[in-house]
Design an enzyme around this catalytic site. Sequence first.
Site, PDB file in Angstrom:
ATOM      1  N   GLU A 466       0.858  -1.191   0.000  1.00 52.96           N
ATOM      2  CA  GLU A 466       0.000   0.000   0.000  1.00 52.96           C
ATOM      3  C   GLU A 466       0.894   1.242   0.000  1.00 52.96           C
ATOM      4  O   GLU A 466       1.661   1.458   0.937  1.00 52.96           O
ATOM      5  CB  GLU A 466      -0.895  -0.027   1.244  1.00 52.96           C
ATOM      6  CG  GLU A 466      -1.862   1.133   1.355  1.00 52.96           C
ATOM      7  CD  GLU A 466      -2.713   1.035   2.627  1.00 52.96           C
ATOM      8  OE1 GLU A 466      -3.868   1.464   2.601  1.00 52.96           O
ATOM      9  OE2 GLU A 466      -2.198   0.516   3.647  1.00 52.96           O
ATOM     10  N   ILE A 467       0.820   2.019  -1.061  1.00 55.18           N
ATOM     11  CA  ILE A 467       1.614   3.243  -1.176  1.00 55.18           C
ATOM     12  C   ILE A 467       0.734   4.422  -0.757  1.00 55.18           C
ATOM     13  O   ILE A 467      -0.378   4.588  -1.260  1.00 55.18           O
ATOM     14  CB  ILE A 467       2.122   3.423  -2.614  1.00 55.18           C
ATOM     15  CG1 ILE A 467       3.072   2.270  -2.966  1.00 55.18           C
ATOM     16  CG2 ILE A 467       2.808   4.769  -2.793  1.00 55.18           C
ATOM     17  CD1 ILE A 467       3.549   2.285  -4.403  1.00 55.18           C
TER      18      ILE A 467
END
Length: 730
Positions: A466-467
């Site tokens: 998850e960025i």
Amino acid sequence: MENFKIDIDADGVALVTFDVPGRSMNTLTSAVIAEIPALVEKIKTDDAIKGVVITSGKTTGFCAGADLGDMAAGMLAGGGDLQKAFDTGWALNGAFRALETSGKPVAAAINGLALGGGLEFTLACHYRVVENDPKIQLGLPEIKVGLFPGGGGTQRLTRLIGVQNALMQMAEGKSWRPNDAKGAGVVHEVVEKGQSVEAAKTWIKGGGKAVQPWDDPKFKIPGGGPYHPAGAQVFIMGNAILRKQSYGNYPAVLNMMKAVYEGVQVPIEAGLRIETRYFIKTLMTPQAQAMIRSLFLSKQELDKGAVRPAGVPKSDPKKVSVLGAGMMGAGIAYVQVMAGIETVLIDQTQEAADKGKAHVEELLKKRLSRGQMTQEKFDATLALVTATTDYDLIKGSDLVIEAVFENREIKADVTKRAEAQLAEGAVFGSNTSTLPITGLAEASVRPEDFIGIHFFSPVDKMMLVEIIMGEKTGDVALAKALDYVLKIKKTPIVVNDSRGFYTSRCFSTFLMEGMAMLEEGYSPVLIDNVGRMTGMPRGPLEMHDDVALDLSYKIAKQTREDLGDKYVANEGEQIVATMVEQGRYGRKNGKGFYDYDQKPKVIWPGLYDLAPTTKGEAFGESPEALAAVDELKTRLLYRQAVEVARCWEEGVIDDPREGDLGAILGWGFAPWTGGPITFMDQTGLKAFVAKADELTAKYGDRFKVPQLLRDMAAKNETFYGRFAPQTKAT
């Protein structure tokens, strides 16, 4: 023919090279399937052809299976017309049947992975030779996208290795390595790399028979069919086992078993038609369509960088430093070196850093022992890790990943120390799971290059990253973070800043709803069983133990300090606090909601003192009990979906593909739904809002839907309709 090239040698053996133009990997596209009958006709009618060897012209593999997007579009194009859908589905099965009854011996020289329809292609050949390459996988993984093998797999594999073995393999979607496949009876011969074609030709020249075992009048199914004493037991037990695994959430599992049960009682051609009918029936279910879209099509798009900012040059990280050598940091180091990235693993003491490198070595040794890596490759890969306490070694890094404790002060300190060594343009990524990135970036002198890169544990197995974009994070930093994630072969989603971001925030609602049920007086055993029944990988109390109760306690404490008077206590917070104070931290120390000092684990008896069971109406099989269980299942799913809708309204997520795939890969949201966005869309937003309003009236505002959902429901909109995904880069 575009996809098949034929070369006939002096002995009359035709080498058919399967090579789909313009594709990095062979797949069974509609064009390929349309050409197979012409290929078979050529084999049958050309007197110069005495036998056939089919191999791949790709270095990437033999065939990765059907092009699901292409296939689904074709079979569903009839708008529900079952005959048209069947005819489209039978095109492949009929073509494979024609191949195996062509009257000439056909051998498959498997020089790369063969999955799904790719393996089914080889099963329609009379002889199978596979090269002894640790990268090669053979399997039928269709169940993982809500389908089952529809190119003859349920009929041929069952007739090859028996009902029990075939059902287990197909139900789990697992793959074989070459020697395991030979041991199972799936292939006939394993040869060294580059020798599969010659071995296949040798079989043909040695008098290979052009008849499949199941076309022999004396053929009997290994282990017996449904009316054989042993075979009957398989189906009786199989029903129970598959029900235990799927809880009735996956039509593919039941339809696959029906196809096998009915198909093995009739000749193979009739069995193949039965398989096709059940396959079409499965494909038309909402579960299959949801899973194909999320777990195949959307995943493919995101794995190719669909959300990467346009106009930013591609980057290729060569050196990455990891701050924190615990299980998370060491896991990150492992996936990096597996991608060939030079890694500096830093911790406060040399002992801690060495321990992290030892974990990397342990994971590499597993690959070595399984034959997936040579000793030379093992040594070279491990040498890419430098365990140290010296921040000077960060110099030259393209990226730094911070994976220290969830404490602002510690994170701020390591940020400053690391940034002092970084060159301009290098990116700093924090692996925080809950603390807002914008706040952490305050410790940075270059917030435009500061970004959240949130891994999931265990890193070597969890495929999602998850960025998180902070308020000042720039597109260049985002592009570089995406390039890094794609290089280490993970699936990225991009979300905007928020406490808990997307995954941790929404996942916590599953845990909290379980705690609410516990406080209400429901049995902990029932709560976890219901959790599994929804399609989640485990129940909320089990998963709370896995996450660690002391982590929940620390996060709640940090959030309380950050929010002050605005803080609202979570459900069951006091129960968790009491347990932590008593030294119960979860699975990691063997003491949480469960006691782990025995197998199977058992509920901690003291939990009944903290949360007495007062509600028994959900036990038993009366209509009232079943209705109570359904309500609990609905609560667990709706609580998560409502939080997802809130994230959307707040701008935390803005792409339905990322919302769905992030939920399934990140915290295990019930895969049969296709993800929470698809779950809401398929339920219908009007029906979803109405049910959520009922739950709000009974249980409180945690089920209150955001205004966006009401507005969309009023207009009969869907997320995938209104917010159709747009590829941000080419």
